[in-house]
Design a protein around this motif. Structure first.
Motif, PDB file in Angstrom:
ATOM      1  N   ALA A  23      66.270  33.538  40.066  1.00 11.75           N
ATOM      2  CA  ALA A  23      67.319  34.246  39.112  1.00 11.75           C
ATOM      3  C   ALA A  23      67.166  33.172  37.787  1.00 11.75           C
ATOM      4  CB  ALA A  23      68.708  34.258  39.812  1.00 11.75           C
ATOM      5  N   ASP A  24      67.298  31.833  38.354  1.00 14.85           N
ATOM      6  CA  ASP A  24      67.492  30.869  37.114  1.00 14.85           C
ATOM      7  C   ASP A  24      66.197  31.186  36.513  1.00 14.85           C
ATOM      8  OD1 ASP A  24      69.775  30.069  38.612  1.00 14.85           O
ATOM      9  OD2 ASP A  24      68.622  28.438  39.337  1.00 14.85           O
ATOM     10  N   ILE A  25      65.035  31.275  36.625  1.00 17.36           N
ATOM     11  CA  ILE A  25      63.901  31.410  35.906  1.00 17.36           C
ATOM     12  C   ILE A  25      63.898  32.573  35.141  1.00 17.36           C
ATOM     13  CG2 ILE A  25      61.186  31.601  35.938  1.00 17.36           C
ATOM     14  CD1 ILE A  25      61.374  30.007  38.955  1.00 17.36           C
ATOM     15  N   ALA A  26      64.376  33.642  35.801  1.00 12.40           N
ATOM     16  CA  ALA A  26      64.563  34.921  35.055  1.00 12.40           C
ATOM     17  C   ALA A  26      65.408  34.778  33.796  1.00 12.40           C
ATOM     18  CB  ALA A  26      64.918  36.141  35.700  1.00 12.40           C
ATOM     19  N   PHE A  27      66.497  34.002  34.031  1.00 11.28           N
ATOM     20  CA  PHE A  27      67.705  33.966  32.859  1.00 11.28           C
ATOM     21  C   PHE A  27      67.227  33.201  32.056  1.00 11.28           C
ATOM     22  CE2 PHE A  27      70.953  35.667  35.993  1.00 11.28           C
ATOM     23  CZ  PHE A  27      71.434  36.624  35.069  1.00 11.28           C
ATOM     24  N   LEU A  28      66.271  32.104  32.440  1.00 16.13           N
ATOM     25  CA  LEU A  28      65.991  31.187  31.316  1.00 16.13           C
ATOM     26  C   LEU A  28      64.997  31.616  30.470  1.00 16.13           C
ATOM     27  CD1 LEU A  28      65.672  27.726  31.200  1.00 16.13           C
ATOM     28  CD2 LEU A  28      63.162  28.248  31.661  1.00 16.13           C
ATOM     29  N   LEU A  30      65.066  34.961  29.784  1.00 12.63           N
ATOM     30  CA  LEU A  30      65.753  36.000  28.946  1.00 12.63           C
ATOM     31  C   LEU A  30      66.515  35.107  27.668  1.00 12.63           C
ATOM     32  CD1 LEU A  30      66.998  38.960  29.169  1.00 12.63           C
ATOM     33  CD2 LEU A  30      68.960  37.913  30.439  1.00 12.63           C
ATOM     34  N   VAL A  31      66.898  34.000  28.208  1.00 12.90           N
ATOM     35  CA  VAL A  31      67.526  33.455  26.983  1.00 12.90           C
ATOM     36  C   VAL A  31      66.738  32.956  25.917  1.00 12.90           C
ATOM     37  CG1 VAL A  31      68.872  31.227  26.783  1.00 12.90           C
ATOM     38  CG2 VAL A  31      69.523  32.632  28.650  1.00 12.90           C
ATOM     39  N   PHE A  32      65.456  32.384  26.629  1.00 10.80           N
ATOM     40  CA  PHE A  32      64.396  31.986  25.604  1.00 10.80           C
ATOM     41  C   PHE A  32      64.104  33.160  24.715  1.00 10.80           C
ATOM     42  CE2 PHE A  32      59.704  31.830  24.674  1.00 10.80           C
ATOM     43  CZ  PHE A  32      59.725  30.560  23.851  1.00 10.80           C
ATOM     44  N   PHE A  33      63.893  34.298  25.195  1.00  6.68           N
ATOM     45  CA  PHE A  33      63.483  35.348  24.305  1.00  6.68           C
ATOM     46  C   PHE A  33      64.537  35.831  23.394  1.00  6.68           C
ATOM     47  CE2 PHE A  33      59.908  36.111  27.361  1.00  6.68           C
ATOM     48  CZ  PHE A  33      58.953  35.991  26.548  1.00  6.68           C
ATOM     49  N   THR A  37      63.805  35.371  19.172  1.00  5.89           N
ATOM     50  CA  THR A  37      63.590  36.377  18.238  1.00  5.89           C
ATOM     51  C   THR A  37      64.095  36.283  17.048  1.00  5.89           C
ATOM     52  OG1 THR A  37      63.797  37.713  20.349  1.00  5.89           O
ATOM     53  CG2 THR A  37      63.889  39.173  18.321  1.00  5.89           C
ATOM     54  N   ILE A  38      63.559  36.574  15.957  1.00 12.54           N
ATOM     55  CA  ILE A  38      63.799  36.186  14.548  1.00 12.54           C
ATOM     56  C   ILE A  38      63.979  37.639  14.147  1.00 12.54           C
ATOM     57  CG2 ILE A  38      63.311  35.338  12.343  1.00 12.54           C
ATOM     58  CD1 ILE A  38      61.146  33.628  13.684  1.00 12.54           C
ATOM     59  N   PHE A  39      65.221  37.737  13.564  1.00  9.43           N
ATOM     60  CA  PHE A  39      65.525  39.287  13.030  1.00  9.43           C
ATOM     61  C   PHE A  39      65.293  39.007  11.447  1.00  9.43           C
ATOM     62  CE2 PHE A  39      67.803  39.132  16.774  1.00  9.43           C
ATOM     63  CZ  PHE A  39      67.657  40.371  17.325  1.00  9.43           C
TER      64      PHE A  39
ATOM     65  N   SER B  19      67.935  37.868  41.288  1.00  8.55           N
ATOM     66  CA  SER B  19      66.682  37.641  40.282  1.00  8.55           C
ATOM     67  C   SER B  19      66.193  39.112  39.776  1.00  8.55           C
ATOM     68  CB  SER B  19      65.637  37.034  40.918  1.00  8.55           C
ATOM     69  OG  SER B  19      65.212  37.961  42.224  1.00  8.55           O
ATOM     70  N   ASP B  20      66.555  40.191  40.708  1.00  5.30           N
ATOM     71  CA  ASP B  20      66.040  41.538  40.285  1.00  5.30           C
ATOM     72  C   ASP B  20      66.865  41.922  39.145  1.00  5.30           C
ATOM     73  OD1 ASP B  20      64.508  41.511  42.463  1.00  5.30           O
ATOM     74  OD2 ASP B  20      65.813  42.667  43.865  1.00  5.30           O
ATOM     75  N   VAL B  21      68.199  41.820  39.351  1.00  2.00           N
ATOM     76  CA  VAL B  21      68.909  41.937  38.106  1.00  2.00           C
ATOM     77  C   VAL B  21      68.716  41.478  36.707  1.00  2.00           C
ATOM     78  CG1 VAL B  21      71.324  41.947  37.210  1.00  2.00           C
ATOM     79  CG2 VAL B  21      71.063  42.432  39.536  1.00  2.00           C
ATOM     80  N   ALA B  22      68.306  39.964  36.932  1.00  5.49           N
ATOM     81  CA  ALA B  22      67.975  39.229  35.656  1.00  5.49           C
ATOM     82  C   ALA B  22      66.592  39.644  35.073  1.00  5.49           C
ATOM     83  CB  ALA B  22      67.545  38.130  36.077  1.00  5.49           C
ATOM     84  N   PHE B  23      65.722  40.065  35.875  1.00  2.29           N
ATOM     85  CA  PHE B  23      64.283  40.533  35.631  1.00  2.29           C
ATOM     86  C   PHE B  23      64.686  41.909  34.948  1.00  2.29           C
ATOM     87  CE2 PHE B  23      62.109  37.276  37.859  1.00  2.29           C
ATOM     88  CZ  PHE B  23      61.291  37.108  37.116  1.00  2.29           C
ATOM     89  N   LEU B  24      65.429  42.684  35.576  1.00  4.01           N
ATOM     90  CA  LEU B  24      65.608  44.060  35.104  1.00  4.01           C
ATOM     91  C   LEU B  24      66.333  43.821  33.515  1.00  4.01           C
ATOM     92  CD1 LEU B  24      65.991  47.003  36.482  1.00  4.01           C
ATOM     93  CD2 LEU B  24      68.264  46.744  35.911  1.00  4.01           C
ATOM     94  N   LEU B  25      67.188  43.134  33.182  1.00  7.45           N
ATOM     95  CA  LEU B  25      67.626  42.727  31.972  1.00  7.45           C
ATOM     96  C   LEU B  25      66.608  42.457  30.942  1.00  7.45           C
ATOM     97  CD1 LEU B  25      70.977  40.943  32.667  1.00  7.45           C
ATOM     98  CD2 LEU B  25      70.856  43.192  31.434  1.00  7.45           C
ATOM     99  N   LEU B  26      65.717  41.334  31.642  1.00  6.57           N
ATOM    100  CA  LEU B  26      64.638  40.729  30.715  1.00  6.57           C
ATOM    101  C   LEU B  26      63.728  41.997  30.199  1.00  6.57           C
ATOM    102  CD1 LEU B  26      63.221  38.123  29.674  1.00  6.57           C
ATOM    103  CD2 LEU B  26      61.931  38.204  31.894  1.00  6.57           C
ATOM    104  N   ILE B  27      63.411  42.864  31.209  1.00  9.38           N
ATOM    105  CA  ILE B  27      62.623  43.862  30.855  1.00  9.38           C
ATOM    106  C   ILE B  27      62.948  44.956  29.921  1.00  9.38           C
ATOM    107  CG2 ILE B  27      61.033  45.929  31.685  1.00  9.38           C
ATOM    108  CD1 ILE B  27      60.664  43.750  34.172  1.00  9.38           C
ATOM    109  N   PHE B  28      64.319  45.337  30.085  1.00 10.30           N
ATOM    110  CA  PHE B  28      65.083  46.108  29.172  1.00 10.30           C
ATOM    111  C   PHE B  28      64.994  45.818  27.887  1.00 10.30           C
ATOM    112  CE2 PHE B  28      69.101  47.234  27.169  1.00 10.30           C
ATOM    113  CZ  PHE B  28      69.009  48.666  27.080  1.00 10.30           C
ATOM    114  N   PHE B  29      65.301  44.314  27.636  1.00  8.33           N
ATOM    115  CA  PHE B  29      65.487  43.657  26.250  1.00  8.33           C
ATOM    116  C   PHE B  29      63.946  43.713  25.838  1.00  8.33           C
ATOM    117  CE2 PHE B  29      69.550  42.182  27.647  1.00  8.33           C
ATOM    118  CZ  PHE B  29      70.472  42.657  26.256  1.00  8.33           C
TER     119      PHE B  29
END
Lengths: 140, 135
Positions: A23-28, A30-33, A37-39, B19-29
């Motif tokens: 989850a930490d990796i995924a959030f990382l 997410l935050v990175f992207f 992202t340049i608007f 992690s599933d939730v986080a990846f879901l958000l990631l893919i959504f964005f």
């Protein structure tokens, strides 16, 4: 023989992939992207672009934008400018990048006279590469 | 007695699906992000140093846009949508054809772009813009 015994497959205790940090990796990511992202920097003017099918894409760093709205107001770098001040503004950009392409984000209802005047100004500073931005609409 | 609190076992938040939730958000964005791709019709304007050239009449294709928005090709009225075929035919007949778009200043910019689009679709490469009428 006793040595061999040690390498015997463990009967109890499954090997596990640690999933708690996933989850930490995924959030990382997410935050990175989200942060990288340049608007679009310029807001320009509200315009209704013409539609075209034969459009071409240009690299962003080559473009200088001129916005012209339906009332004929001209905007460069988010400032309303007069036709006569286009020359100096574009010249400055042209000196930084000689391969500059001037992109018109002009409303389709704008009078051609204004566009003609703007293009005349561009000719004066040898900004000859021009693109008329349009919304892509495929034909047939 | 029945609703007695349980003594043993700490309450836990299930974090296996986090992690599933986080990846879901990631893919959504990732999927919903629309990148601003700008597209346009490019043309090269003549610069100051270019002197006007004489063009042989048979190589010239004059497209005029009147103030009313009517489009004529060498004096013949044509629908904007039909321009592509007309120009394509002209280019087959003579590949040295130079297209001149003469737009009346009182006309709309959008019509000029429509005409230019047709020329681009017809793969015309030699295109000149001119301001007609009182301009």
């Amino acid at each position: 023989m006793a040595r061999k015994e040690k390498f015997k497959r463990g009967a109890k205790g499954f090997s596990k992939v640690p999933t708690s940090s996933m989850a930490d990796i995924a959030f990382l990511l997410l935050v990175f992207f989200m942060t990288t992202t340049i608007f679009r920097m310029e807001d320009g003017l509200p315009v209704e672009l013409p539609k075209a099918a034969a459009t071409k894409q240009f690299p962003r760093e080559k473009l200088a934008h001129i916005w012209v709205d339906a009332r004929g107001q001209i905007s460069i770098n988010d400032k309303l400018v007069d036709v006569r001040s286009i020359q100096s503004l574009i010249l400055r950009r042209l000196q930084l990048n000689p391969a500059l392409v001037v992109a018109f984000n002009a409303d389709k209802k704008v009078s051609y006279k204004i566009m003609s005047d703007v293009m005349e100004e561009l000719k004066q500073v040898n900004a000859t590469k021009v693109s008329f931005n349009a919304d892509y609409e495929p034909r047939r | 007695m029945k609703i007695r609190k349980k003594g043993k076992g700490e309450p836990e938040i299930p974090n296996a699906s986090m992690s599933d939730v986080a990846f879901l958000l990631l893919i959504f964005f990732l999927v919903t992000t629309i990148f601003n791709v700008e597209k346009g019709l490019d043309i090269v304007l003549p610069n100051l140093g270019t002197s006007p050239k004489r063009i042989a009449k048979q190589n010239l294709c004059e497209i005029k846009i009147a103030a009313s928005g009517r489009v004529t090709v060498d004096g013949v009225e044509t629908a904007v949508r039909g321009l592509e075929d007309v120009i394509r035919r002209r280019l087959i007949e003579n590949d040295k054809t130079i297209c001149v778009i003469e737009t009346h200043p009182a006309s709309y910019y959008g019509i000029m772009v429509d005409v230019l689009d047709e020329l681009k679709l017809a793969e015309a490469t030699k295109i000149t813009l001119r301001t007609g009428g009182g301009g």
